[in-house]
Design an enzyme around this catalytic site. Structure first.
Site, mmCIF file in Angstrom:
data_model
loop_
_atom_site.group_PDB
_atom_site.id
_atom_site.type_symbol
_atom_site.label_atom_id
_atom_site.label_comp_id
_atom_site.label_asym_id
_atom_site.label_seq_id
_atom_site.Cartn_x
_atom_site.Cartn_y
_atom_site.Cartn_z
ATOM 1 N N LYS A 1 30.840 46.623 40.194
ATOM 2 C CA LYS A 1 29.439 46.214 39.440
ATOM 3 C C LYS A 1 28.350 46.247 39.838
ATOM 4 O O LYS A 1 28.099 45.515 40.993
ATOM 5 C CB LYS A 1 29.779 44.911 38.796
ATOM 6 C CG LYS A 1 30.685 44.735 37.746
ATOM 7 C CD LYS A 1 30.981 43.342 37.187
ATOM 8 C CE LYS A 1 30.067 42.915 36.282
ATOM 9 N NZ LYS A 1 30.423 41.704 35.682
ATOM 10 N N LEU A 2 27.220 46.879 39.482
ATOM 11 C CA LEU A 2 26.009 46.730 40.028
ATOM 12 C C LEU A 2 24.854 46.365 38.853
ATOM 13 O O LEU A 2 25.062 46.702 37.898
ATOM 14 C CB LEU A 2 25.584 48.202 40.515
ATOM 15 C CG LEU A 2 26.543 48.814 41.771
ATOM 16 C CD1 LEU A 2 26.406 50.264 41.685
ATOM 17 C CD2 LEU A 2 25.807 48.220 43.177
#
Length: 321
Positions: free
Chosen positions: A132-133
């Site tokens: 997740k970014l």
């Protein structure tokens, strides 16, 4: 008639937005998503008491209470939560890169590789993990590199079409457009009330879904951040929806009919767009809601990361006493 949850499962991949082991075992989602807030909450439950002890003992062997050791123990705990969830779901677990790296492409890439390596040490392959970014320009560029290395990414804190377009160009595996936080902003800004159909968050996800499907974009659209089941029902048919246990339970108890709202077979033609960095930043600047909610989201996740590290430092101090 079957529950709305079962009807939803037939047309949408249902993902649990939680680190609650018992809820995941009970509700049987395909995937799980985590974030610093969820990790922090999970670590406060009895289910992870042993994981906390193990991580603290490991930290003591690394030399105590330096910032680097504290951060490493916090990382280890986040992986422990993700690994436990991976043992309960057949699909993927999303683990977040530190929020304070949201504007540093190279550091995000390095951290993502470390997360993947940490899971591999526990026998969990990269195919089971989504990195997740935050959907900043830097986060999206990091995802572009990681995707080219075979590391699939979940671009989160997504509030605008511009972010969605950039993520598609980066060939991100999945995006998480936030529904409820968009609604929150508009309710506060306008003072109006919204139905599920007029909900600005729902409208945003439907628009992104249409753009992706109309242009044959393979990036998965996973609606996130729901405030009520009405928003979920209004997006029935979306590729994936990540839902809190409370709302999953509510859907499970409702045996009414669920109508499909989104389908790749029912989209309107839409021109493919491209954004360079200047155009992306200008589009974000012109969208007050997206700019404010992205910044707020990063701050909130960073705050919970600080809280997690403070907890780790206290545990290390207590263990040394």
């Amino acid at each position: 008639m079957t529950s709305k949850l079962e009807q939803l499962r037939a047309i949408t991949t249902v993902v649990a937005d939680t680190g609650d082991i018992e809820a995941v075992a009970r509700l049987k989602p395909v995937d799980c998503t985590t974030n610093p807030t969820i990790v922090l909450k999970a670590l406060g439950t009895p289910a992870f008491a042993d994981a906390v002890k193990e991580a603290v003992a490991w930290g003591r062997k690394q030399g105590g209470q330096s910032d680097a050791v504290v951060a490493a123990v916090a990382d280890r705990l986040a992986i422990s939560v993700g690994a436990a969830l991976a043992g309960l779901v057949p699909g993927r677990v999303s683990t977040e890169v530190d929020a304070d790296l949201s504007f540093d492409t190279q550091a995000s890439i390095t951290k993502a590789r470390h997360i993947i390596a940490s899971y591999k040490e526990r026998g969990i392959e990269r195919e089971r993990i989504l990195i997740k970014l935050a959907s900043t320009w830097e986060g999206i560029k990091a995802a572009e590199v990681l995707q080219s290395e075979g590391i699939d990414c979940n671009l989160t804190l997504l509030f605008s079409q511009a972010q969605a377009i950039a993520c598609a160009e980066a060939k991100a595996f999945l995006i998480s457009p936030f529904v409820g936080r968009i609604l929150d902003w508009y309710k506060k800004s306008t003072g109006e009330t919204y139905t599920a159909e007029t909900d600005p968050g729902v409208v945003s996800v439907r628009s992104i879904y249409n753009y992706y499907k109309a242009n044959g974009i393979g990036t998965v659209v996973m609606g996130a951040s729901f405030r009520n089941v009405g928003e979920i029902e209004a997006l029935a048919g979306c590729d994936r929806l990540t839902i809190s246990p409370a709302l999953l339970e509510e859907l499970d108890k409702d045996n009414g009919k669920l109508e499909r709202k989104l389908s790749p077979d029912n989209v309107k033609a839409e021109a493919l767009q491209s954004l360079d960095e200047k155009a992306f930043r200008w589009a974000m600047n012109e969208d007050a809601m997206a700019t404010e909610k992205l910044s707020e989201g990063i701050r909130l996740f960073a705050k919970d990361l600080v809280t997690l590290r403070e907890m780790v430092r206290k545990e290390l101090t207590a263990a040394a006493a």
